[in-house]
Design an enzyme around this catalytic site. Structure first.
Site, PDB file in Angstrom:
ATOM      1  N   SER A 149       0.839  -1.190   0.000  1.00 11.73           N
ATOM      2  CA  SER A 149       0.000   0.000   0.000  1.00 11.73           C
ATOM      3  C   SER A 149       0.881   1.250   0.000  1.00 11.73           C
ATOM      4  CB  SER A 149      -0.936  -0.043   1.214  1.00 11.73           C
ATOM      5  OG  SER A 149      -1.906   0.960   1.159  1.00 11.73           O
ATOM      6  N   HIS A 198      -8.016  -5.199  -0.102  1.00 12.86           N
ATOM      7  CA  HIS A 198      -6.733  -4.493   0.025  1.00 12.86           C
ATOM      8  C   HIS A 198      -5.878  -5.079   1.142  1.00 12.86           C
ATOM      9  CE1 HIS A 198      -3.883  -1.299  -0.475  1.00 12.86           C
ATOM     10  NE2 HIS A 198      -4.055  -0.849   0.752  1.00 12.86           N
ATOM     11  N   ARG A 221     -11.542   5.783  10.929  1.00 16.61           N
ATOM     12  CA  ARG A 221     -11.088   4.400  10.799  1.00 16.61           C
ATOM     13  C   ARG A 221     -12.184   3.504  10.237  1.00 16.61           C
ATOM     14  NH1 ARG A 221      -6.616   1.630   9.722  1.00 16.61           N
ATOM     15  NH2 ARG A 221      -6.523  -0.397  10.756  1.00 16.61           N
ATOM     16  N   ASP A 231      -8.908  -6.341  -4.583  1.00 18.80           N
ATOM     17  CA  ASP A 231      -8.496  -5.063  -4.009  1.00 18.80           C
ATOM     18  C   ASP A 231      -9.077  -3.937  -4.855  1.00 18.80           C
ATOM     19  OD1 ASP A 231      -7.280  -2.827  -2.972  1.00 18.80           O
ATOM     20  OD2 ASP A 231      -5.221  -3.567  -3.195  1.00 18.80           O
TER      21      ASP A 231
END
Length: 375
Positions: free
Chosen positions: A154, A352, A224, A319
């Protein structure tokens, strides 16, 4: 954790640089500190060092456990250790908490030497280029002239790519996993919504919440939750939660009805208890700003032409945050330059977050690549 292939007990270390560092924004810090960990042994020729760059909420604690904290396992412990794909019997592995982080490196929680208070919102915006520059200073301190590889998933993959462009003679391999050459408009939009959740929290106090003895936990929790949705695939969420009810029946309220709601709230609560809100803002901005082709009229091939390293690019089929198409942009740009690149798209249903998980095909591929890196 199995003792057979465990790093075992580890301890963080601290690198202090008294030399000023000029950031991409134009701000100069008079010095900085980075918290880091190492695993394995640096060989006499100093040719077996591997740098692992962390993603948005990651840190320097890659593998092993801390004394007295058996549950505090490194976030990539399934990958790093004796006999694991990144084998510490062969490689010397370095993990570092980035500049601007909240795990001990100089950042918003640090004391500003100008006023004796925590930086808070006064800590400058940092970019991927700044992280790489600070990491290079750590490499100098450790006596590492050239990395065998720089690896990251990432946002960590973006740092690995930046290393290849910024210091082409200081690394031999780039392993960019579930990454992208820049964020899409949709990704920037997700980051902005997350930031607004924090900025609009009544306890944010313009980023100086520490002076008020409070934390903008509601905003950080919501940020979050937003982010976590994007890390998972639709099929994974469906398989794990479906439409299962939390208490077996509708509550006819705005409290938790579905198990997926309970899960997201749990993740948000847990995250807001340990992560710093200013660091979250800084890190998402670094994500937004990363665009190596920006100074080359959008031509990624031209931007990457400076790189001398071999590349391994890895993507995952489900992803959708950093889709396989984004990884292939990097691959095609390198191929256009006739640079050495290997690419694989792993069929995995975990979205992801797949780069963090113990998928056997994924780990077998990493192992095969790493075993062929000469040291």
């Amino acid at each position: 954790m199995s003792q057979e292939n465990s790093i075992g007990i580890v301890a963080p270390q601290r690198f202090c640089s008294s030399a000023p560092i000029r950031l991409k924004s134009g701000v100069t810090l008079p010095g900085f500190e980075l918290v880091y960990e190492t695993y394995g042994t640096l060989n006499p020729s100093r040719s077996n060092a591997v740098l692992v760059c962390h993603a948005l909420s990651g840190n320097h604690h890659l593998a092993g456990i801390y004394a007295g904290k058996p549950d505090d396992i490194g976030w990539w412990d399934n990958l790093i250790g004796p006999g694991k794909p990144l084998d510490t019997r062969r490689f010397f592995v370095v993990g570092v908490n980035n500049l601007g982080g909240c795990y001990g490196s100089t950042g918003p929680l640090s004391i500003n030497p100008e006023n004796g208070k925590r930086y808070g919102a006064d800590f400058p915006i940092v970019m991927v280029e700044d992280w790489v520059l600070a990491q290079a200073r750590l490499a100098d301190y450790l006596g590492i002239e050239t990395w065998a590889a720089v690896i990251g998933g990432s946002l960590g993959g973006m740092q690995a790519i930046e290393w290849a462009m910024r210091f082409p003679d200081r690394l031999r391999h780039v392993m960019a996993i579930a990454s992208a050459p820049k964020l899409s408009a949709q990704n920037i939009a997700f980051n902005e919504v997350a930031r607004q959740a924090i900025l609009s929290d009544p306890n944010f106090h313009g980023g100086h919440y520490a002076e008020y003895g409070v934390v903008p936990s509601s905003g950080l929790r919501l940020a979050r939750m937003i982010g976590h949705i994007t890390y998972l695939s639709d099929s994974q969420m469906g398989d794990k939660f479906g439409r299962q009810l939390h208490r077996g029946e509708y509550q006819f309220s705005y409290d938790v009805d579905f198990k997926v709601e309970s899960y997201l709230r749990h993740q948000g609560n847990k995250f807001s208890a340990f992560f710093d809100a200013n660091t979250y803002l800084i890190t998402t901005k670094a994500l937004d700003y990363f665009d190596p082709a920006f100074d080359f009229d959008g031509d990624l091939s031209t931007a990457l032409a400076r790189a001398k390293a071999d590349f391994l690019i890895v993507s995952f089929t489900t992803d959708w945050r950093f889709s396989p198409a984004r990884s292939r942009e990097i691959v095609f740009a390198l191929m256009k330059n006739r640079q050495r690149v290997s690419y694989t798209n792993i069929d995995c249903d975990s979205g992801h977050d797949s780069f963090l998980l113990d998928d056997p095909r994924y780990h077998a591929m990493l192992r095969a690549y790493l075993e062929n890196i000469g040291i």
